[in-house]
Write a protein that holds these residues in place. Structure first.
Motif, PDB file in Angstrom:
ATOM      1  N   LEU A 217       0.791  -1.249  -0.387  1.00 56.28           N
ATOM      2  CA  LEU A 217      -0.329  -0.187   0.102  1.00 56.28           C
ATOM      3  C   LEU A 217       1.015   1.080  -0.005  1.00 56.28           C
ATOM      4  CD1 LEU A 217      -2.941  -1.331   2.375  1.00 56.28           C
ATOM      5  CD2 LEU A 217      -2.817  -1.280   0.461  1.00 56.28           C
ATOM      6  N   LEU A 253      -6.827  -3.284  -1.536  1.00 53.64           N
ATOM      7  CA  LEU A 253      -6.444  -3.823   0.026  1.00 53.64           C
ATOM      8  C   LEU A 253      -5.766  -5.187  -0.511  1.00 53.64           C
ATOM      9  CD1 LEU A 253      -9.459  -2.157   1.136  1.00 53.64           C
ATOM     10  CD2 LEU A 253      -7.212  -1.163   1.442  1.00 53.64           C
ATOM     11  N   GLY A 257      -1.879  -5.384  -0.270  1.00 56.27           N
ATOM     12  CA  GLY A 257      -2.178  -4.946   1.605  1.00 56.27           C
ATOM     13  C   GLY A 257      -1.336  -6.232   2.804  1.00 56.27           C
ATOM     14  N   ALA A 260       1.823  -4.400   3.742  1.00 57.70           N
ATOM     15  CA  ALA A 260       1.467  -3.672   4.530  1.00 57.70           C
ATOM     16  C   ALA A 260       1.897  -3.200   6.189  1.00 57.70           C
ATOM     17  CB  ALA A 260       0.460  -3.044   3.938  1.00 57.70           C
ATOM     18  N   PHE A 265      -2.497  -0.857   6.488  1.00 62.65           N
ATOM     19  CA  PHE A 265      -3.806  -1.718   6.322  1.00 62.65           C
ATOM     20  C   PHE A 265      -4.597  -1.122   6.208  1.00 62.65           C
ATOM     21  CE2 PHE A 265      -6.930  -4.416   5.267  1.00 62.65           C
ATOM     22  CZ  PHE A 265      -6.988  -5.553   4.365  1.00 62.65           C
ATOM     23  N   ALA A 319      -6.892  -7.082   9.791  1.00 63.31           N
ATOM     24  CA  ALA A 319      -5.117  -6.191   9.268  1.00 63.31           C
ATOM     25  C   ALA A 319      -4.431  -7.740  10.348  1.00 63.31           C
ATOM     26  CB  ALA A 319      -4.930  -5.104   9.378  1.00 63.31           C
ATOM     27  N   CYS A 323      -1.985  -9.668   7.428  1.00 64.41           N
ATOM     28  CA  CYS A 323      -0.720  -8.785   6.896  1.00 64.41           C
ATOM     29  C   CYS A 323       0.352  -9.754   6.819  1.00 64.41           C
ATOM     30  CB  CYS A 323      -0.415  -7.029   7.097  1.00 64.41           C
ATOM     31  SG  CYS A 323      -2.061  -5.989   7.254  1.00 64.41           S
TER      32      CYS A 323
END
Length: 329
Positions: A217, A253, A257, A260, A265, A319, A323
């Motif tokens: 991101l 995303l 992401g 990220a 995120f 997240a 992630c």
């Protein structure tokens, strides 16, 4: 024979793929004997490999069919826009320099758009990796979602006047220039014909910059600009268009992401979903709807799931779990 179609091909450092691409376009059923109804407009965008020499070879072999231009490196959007400006035929199509097409590709698209007097005729594709394996294929069916299933300038043929009269061009953005162009075209097209055919071979180049540029991101990625420009061509009353915008956010995303930080995120996801909802682009189509039946099931589930996560206020928790995990859409 009077030329009816211009095929625009921007070229940049594509020596490894050019022969395959150009041979497929010069072996078309539209090319009979020594005459053809189409031309190839090849734009070398400041290549530093042997691409220009290869293009020049084909120009010498097919002087009535191949036009070659060379320019300093300006990007694919600039090259495609030049192709639109210079196009003098009734119809125009785009092909990427590492892709290729079936022998009947141009004839099927050109015949369809002429017989139906359409503004656009579009078909599907087969996605092929460097081993020659087909990793994905899509033959569109005749319903509205098919135009959103793979939103690219290739796999289509356009009336040139549609682009010129409406001043439609490619944006020079570091993400999604194809999406912005396509949505602008869809917003003004009155007659779009969908062909149940997959004669465009989309090469999956594992080393392509498009597969690595937007990881994490990256704040330098102009996704906000892409989303707002895309939304400007979609009515809030268009449920399929709204669903596509939600898909676009979810794709960004989940694809970008994974690498990220959870904090990054969460912040980006909150901002993007809030913008969609506050501007009326909330998706109302459930994943089991027949309206989107051609969309892969995993995509539909991911879109519905992430929308639900946002509505429940669980983005930050998601997240933390997601992630750096290997999950994609």
């Amino acid at each position: 024979m009077e030329k009816e179609l211009t095929v625009v091909i921007p070229v940049y450092n594509a020596e490894q793929f050019l022969d395959r691409c150009l041979k497929s376009l010069l072996n078309q059923t539209l090319f009979r004997g020594s005459d053809s109804s189409y031309i190839l407009y090849l734009i070398d965008d400041g290549s530093t490999d042997r691409s220009l020499q290869i293009l020049t070879k084909y120009k010498l072999l097919y002087p009535d069919m191949v036009v070659v231009e060379h320019q300093t490196n300006s990007g694919i959007a600039y090259s495609r826009n030049k192709g639109i400006r210079k196009c003098a035929t009734k119809y125009i199509a785009f092909v990427d320099n590492d892709d290729y097409v079936d022998d009947d590709y141009l004839e099927i698209l050109l015949t369809t758009i002429k017989e139906t007097d359409a503004d656009i005729a579009l078909c599907g594709y087969r996605r092929e990796n460097s081993k020659g394996e087909v990793v994905e294929s899509f033959k569109p069916v005749v319903h509205d979602w098919s135009k959103y299933r793979c939103i690219t300038p290739w796999g289509r043929i356009f009336k040139t006047s549609l682009l010129k009269d409406n001043r439609i061009c490619f944006f020079n953005n570091n993400i999604g220039e194809d999406i912005m162009f396509s949505l602008k075209v869809y917003s003004v097209a009155k007659n779009l014909q969908i062909i149940n055919y997959d004669g465009y071979i989309w090469f999956f180049n594992e080393e392509s910059v498009s597969n690595t540029l937007h990881k994490g991101l990256n704040p330098e990625c102009n996704f906000d600009f892409l989303l707002k420009e895309a939304a400007s061509a979609v009515s809030v009353k268009d449920d399929l268009g709204c669903y596509f915008l939600n898909k676009l956010v979810v794709w960004y995303l989940l694809f970008s992401g994974k690498t990220a930080s959870p904090q990054r995120f969460g912040e980006v996801a909150q901002d993007l979903f809030r913008w969609l909802f506050e501007n009326g682009y909330r998706s109302s189509i459930p994943f089991f709807s027949k309206k989107i039946r051609s969309e892969p099931l995993r995509n539909k589930i991911a879109i519905s799931f992430l929308n639900m996560v946002y509505k429940l206020g669980l983005i930050k928790l998601f997240a933390l779990i997601y992630c750096n995990k290997k999950l994609s859409i």
